[in-house]
Motif scaffolding. Structure first.
Motif, PDB file in Angstrom:
ATOM      1  N   ARG A  71       0.829  -1.211   0.000  1.00  0.00           N
ATOM      2  CA  ARG A  71       0.000   0.000   0.000  1.00  0.00           C
ATOM      3  C   ARG A  71       0.863   1.260   0.000  1.00  0.00           C
ATOM      4  O   ARG A  71       0.564   2.241  -0.694  1.00  0.00           O
ATOM      5  CB  ARG A  71      -0.900   0.000   1.228  1.00  0.00           C
ATOM      6  CG  ARG A  71      -1.879   1.178   1.279  1.00  0.00           C
ATOM      7  CD  ARG A  71      -2.548   1.271   2.624  1.00  0.00           C
ATOM      8  NE  ARG A  71      -1.574   1.544   3.672  1.00  0.00           N
ATOM      9  CZ  ARG A  71      -1.058   2.754   3.916  1.00  0.00           C
ATOM     10  NH1 ARG A  71      -1.416   3.801   3.165  1.00  0.00           N
ATOM     11  NH2 ARG A  71      -0.183   2.923   4.875  1.00  0.00           N
ATOM     12  N   ALA A  72       1.983   1.216   0.768  1.00  0.00           N
ATOM     13  CA  ALA A  72       2.832   2.396   0.884  1.00  0.00           C
ATOM     14  C   ALA A  72       3.703   2.614  -0.353  1.00  0.00           C
ATOM     15  O   ALA A  72       3.976   3.761  -0.735  1.00  0.00           O
ATOM     16  CB  ALA A  72       3.712   2.288   2.125  1.00  0.00           C
ATOM     17  N   THR A  73       4.149   1.531  -0.980  1.00  0.00           N
ATOM     18  CA  THR A  73       5.075   1.654  -2.115  1.00  0.00           C
ATOM     19  C   THR A  73       4.416   1.444  -3.464  1.00  0.00           C
ATOM     20  O   THR A  73       5.028   1.724  -4.502  1.00  0.00           O
ATOM     21  CB  THR A  73       6.214   0.632  -1.983  1.00  0.00           C
ATOM     22  OG1 THR A  73       5.660  -0.702  -2.028  1.00  0.00           O
ATOM     23  CG2 THR A  73       6.955   0.815  -0.664  1.00  0.00           C
ATOM     24  N   ARG A  74       3.169   0.904  -3.428  1.00  0.00           N
ATOM     25  CA  ARG A  74       2.448   0.567  -4.661  1.00  0.00           C
ATOM     26  C   ARG A  74       3.192  -0.481  -5.491  1.00  0.00           C
ATOM     27  O   ARG A  74       3.045  -0.554  -6.705  1.00  0.00           O
ATOM     28  CB  ARG A  74       2.183   1.817  -5.512  1.00  0.00           C
ATOM     29  CG  ARG A  74       1.357   2.873  -4.800  1.00  0.00           C
ATOM     30  CD  ARG A  74       1.039   4.054  -5.702  1.00  0.00           C
ATOM     31  NE  ARG A  74       0.285   5.075  -4.997  1.00  0.00           N
ATOM     32  CZ  ARG A  74      -1.038   5.043  -4.815  1.00  0.00           C
ATOM     33  NH1 ARG A  74      -1.740   4.052  -5.306  1.00  0.00           N
ATOM     34  NH2 ARG A  74      -1.631   6.020  -4.167  1.00  0.00           N
ATOM     35  N   LEU A  75       4.000  -1.305  -4.784  1.00  0.00           N
ATOM     36  CA  LEU A  75       4.703  -2.396  -5.451  1.00  0.00           C
ATOM     37  C   LEU A  75       3.984  -3.707  -5.156  1.00  0.00           C
ATOM     38  O   LEU A  75       3.602  -3.976  -4.004  1.00  0.00           O
ATOM     39  CB  LEU A  75       6.150  -2.476  -4.957  1.00  0.00           C
ATOM     40  CG  LEU A  75       7.059  -1.297  -5.299  1.00  0.00           C
ATOM     41  CD1 LEU A  75       8.402  -1.464  -4.594  1.00  0.00           C
ATOM     42  CD2 LEU A  75       7.254  -1.212  -6.814  1.00  0.00           C
ATOM     43  N   PRO A  76       3.775  -4.551  -6.156  1.00  0.00           N
ATOM     44  CA  PRO A  76       3.101  -5.834  -5.911  1.00  0.00           C
ATOM     45  C   PRO A  76       4.042  -6.838  -5.239  1.00  0.00           C
ATOM     46  O   PRO A  76       5.075  -7.208  -5.788  1.00  0.00           O
ATOM     47  CB  PRO A  76       2.721  -6.300  -7.318  1.00  0.00           C
ATOM     48  CG  PRO A  76       3.743  -5.662  -8.211  1.00  0.00           C
ATOM     49  CD  PRO A  76       4.109  -4.346  -7.574  1.00  0.00           C
ATOM     50  N   LEU A  77       3.706  -7.238  -4.031  1.00  0.00           N
ATOM     51  CA  LEU A  77       4.481  -8.233  -3.288  1.00  0.00           C
ATOM     52  C   LEU A  77       3.563  -9.388  -2.904  1.00  0.00           C
ATOM     53  O   LEU A  77       2.420  -9.165  -2.469  1.00  0.00           O
ATOM     54  CB  LEU A  77       5.101  -7.607  -2.029  1.00  0.00           C
ATOM     55  CG  LEU A  77       6.112  -6.476  -2.240  1.00  0.00           C
ATOM     56  CD1 LEU A  77       6.525  -5.890  -0.897  1.00  0.00           C
ATOM     57  CD2 LEU A  77       7.334  -6.984  -2.995  1.00  0.00           C
ATOM     58  N   ASP A  78       4.050 -10.598  -3.081  1.00  0.00           N
ATOM     59  CA  ASP A  78       3.245 -11.778  -2.761  1.00  0.00           C
ATOM     60  C   ASP A  78       3.611 -12.295  -1.369  1.00  0.00           C
ATOM     61  O   ASP A  78       4.780 -12.613  -1.107  1.00  0.00           O
ATOM     62  CB  ASP A  78       3.474 -12.887  -3.791  1.00  0.00           C
ATOM     63  CG  ASP A  78       2.985 -12.488  -5.176  1.00  0.00           C
ATOM     64  OD1 ASP A  78       1.966 -11.756  -5.246  1.00  0.00           O
ATOM     65  OD2 ASP A  78       3.628 -12.883  -6.169  1.00  0.00           O
ATOM     66  N   PRO A  79       2.634 -12.422  -0.463  1.00  0.00           N
ATOM     67  CA  PRO A  79       2.929 -12.961   0.869  1.00  0.00           C
ATOM     68  C   PRO A  79       3.142 -14.469   0.797  1.00  0.00           C
ATOM     69  O   PRO A  79       2.539 -15.153  -0.046  1.00  0.00           O
ATOM     70  CB  PRO A  79       1.656 -12.639   1.666  1.00  0.00           C
ATOM     71  CG  PRO A  79       0.577 -12.574   0.632  1.00  0.00           C
ATOM     72  CD  PRO A  79       1.229 -12.017  -0.604  1.00  0.00           C
TER      73      PRO A  79
END
Length: 283
Positions: free
Chosen positions: A140-148
Motif C-alpha cells: 500500500r505504501a510503495t504501490r509495489l506488488p508483493l506476494d505474501p
C-alpha cells in the motif's frame, strides 16, 4: 466388607482424579484449538513480544522482486512496518490466525493447512498471517506488488518434542473418562460406607493433597520448559510468556481443587460431629 469396599473405592477415586484433572486441562488448553488460542491470545498484547514478533515477521518478507533502484525506497518502509505492525487494525485477527495455523501444525489431529511443509516441533509459530499483513501495508505504501508467503515458521521448542504433542492428542481426551470413573468410585464409596462422613473427609484430604502435588508438578514442568533454549529470541519470549500464562491458568484449577477439598473436609467434620450426637447412629 463394606468398609473395605468403601476405602478401596475412595482411594481409586483419588488416584483417577489425580490423572483426570491435569489431562482435562491439557486437552482443553493445548489439544483443543479454541482453548489454545484463548490461552495464548493475550501474549500478542505484550509490547516487547509484539515488537520482536513484528520485526521477525517483516524480516522474512521477500523483496527480491523489487527492482534494485527502488531498494532505498523499500527499506525505510520495511523498518516502519516492523514498528507499526502491531498497531494496524488487522493485527488482532492476524495474531489469532497465526495461533490457529500454528496449532494445526503442532497437533496431528487437526488437518494441516494446504501447502504446509517442513517438520515442526511441539509448538511452532506460523507467522504467515502477520507477514501477509506487513506485505499488504508495504504494498500500500510503495504501490509495489508483493506476494505474501503461504507459510513462515518459527520453531518454539526442540524437534523431539513433536512426539509429546502426538501423545497429548491421543491421551489427554481420556481425562474425561477418568473423571467419570473417579465420580463413580466416590459414589460407590458413599453407598458402601458405614460412616459416610469418613468418605467426605478422605475425599477432601485427598483433594487438598492433589492440589499440592499438582502445584508442585506445575512448577517443575514450568522450570523444565523454561530451561530449554530454542535458539531464537522471539521463540524464547513466546515460550516464557506462554509458560507463565499456562501456569497461571492451571493454578486456578489447583486453587479450585484445594477449595473443594477444604469444603469436603468441613462437611465431613460437621457430619461426623452430628452423627456422634445421634444415639445409635452408624452413618
Amino acid at each position: 466388607m463394606r468398609t473395605f469396599v468403601s476405602a478401596v473405592a475412595t482411594v481409586l477415586g483419588v488416584l483417577l482424579a489425580a490423572v483426570a484433572v491435569p489431562a482435562i486441562w491439557l486437552d482443553r488448553n493445548l489439544v483443543q484449538e479454541d482453548g489454545f488460542v484463548e490461552l495464548a491470545a493475550p501474549l500478542g498484547k505484550n509490547p516487547e513480544f509484539q515488537q520482536q514478533l513484528a520485526t521477525a515477521a517483516v524480516g522474512t518478507i521477500d523483496t527480491s522482486a523489487v527492482p534494485g533502484f527502488l531498494e532505498d525506497l523499500v527499506q525505510p518502509v520495511l523498518e516502519d512496518a516492523a514498528t507499526s505492525l502491531a498497531g494496524l487494525p488487522g493485527y488482532p485477527a492476524a495474531w489469532e490466525e497465526t495461533l490457529r495455523k500454528s496449532h494445526r501444525l503442532s497437533f496431528p489431529q487437526a488437518p494441516a493447512d494446504p501447502g504446509a511443509t517442513g517438520s515442526v516441533s511441539s509448538l511452532t509459530l506460523d507467522v504467515a498471517p502477520l507477514v501477509a499483513l506487513g506485505v499488504e501495508e508495504i504494498s500500500r505504501a510503495t504501490r509495489l506488488p508483493l506476494d505474501p508467503p503461504g507459510e513462515t515458521l518459527i520453531n518454539v521448542g526442540q524437534p523431539e518434542q513433536r512426539e509429546w504433542t502426538e501423545r497429548l492428542a491421543t491421551y489427554a481426551p481420556m481425562g474425561y473418562m477418568l473423571a467419570a470413573g473417579s465420580g463413580i468410585a466416590f459414589l460407590l464409596a458413599l453407598v458402601a460406607a458405614r460412616r459416610r462422613w469418613t468418605v467426605l473427609m478422605a475425599a477432601g484430604l485427598g483433594g487438598l493433597a492433589l492440589a499440592g502435588l499438582w502445584a508442585l508438578g506445575a512448577q517443575i514442568g514450568s522450570a523444565r520448559a523454561l530451561a530449554t533454549d530454542t535458539g531464537n529470541e522471539v521463540a524464547n519470549l513466546f515460550r516464557n510468556e506462554f509458560v507463565a500464562a499456562a501456569t497461571a491458568d492451571f493454578t486456578r484449577w489447583t486453587v479450585a481443587a484445594a477449595i473443594a477439598g477444604g469444603v469436603l473436609v468441613v462437611l465431613g467434620t460437621v457430619a461426623g460431629i452430628a452423627s456422634r450426637r445421634r444415639p445409635g447412629a452408624t452413618r
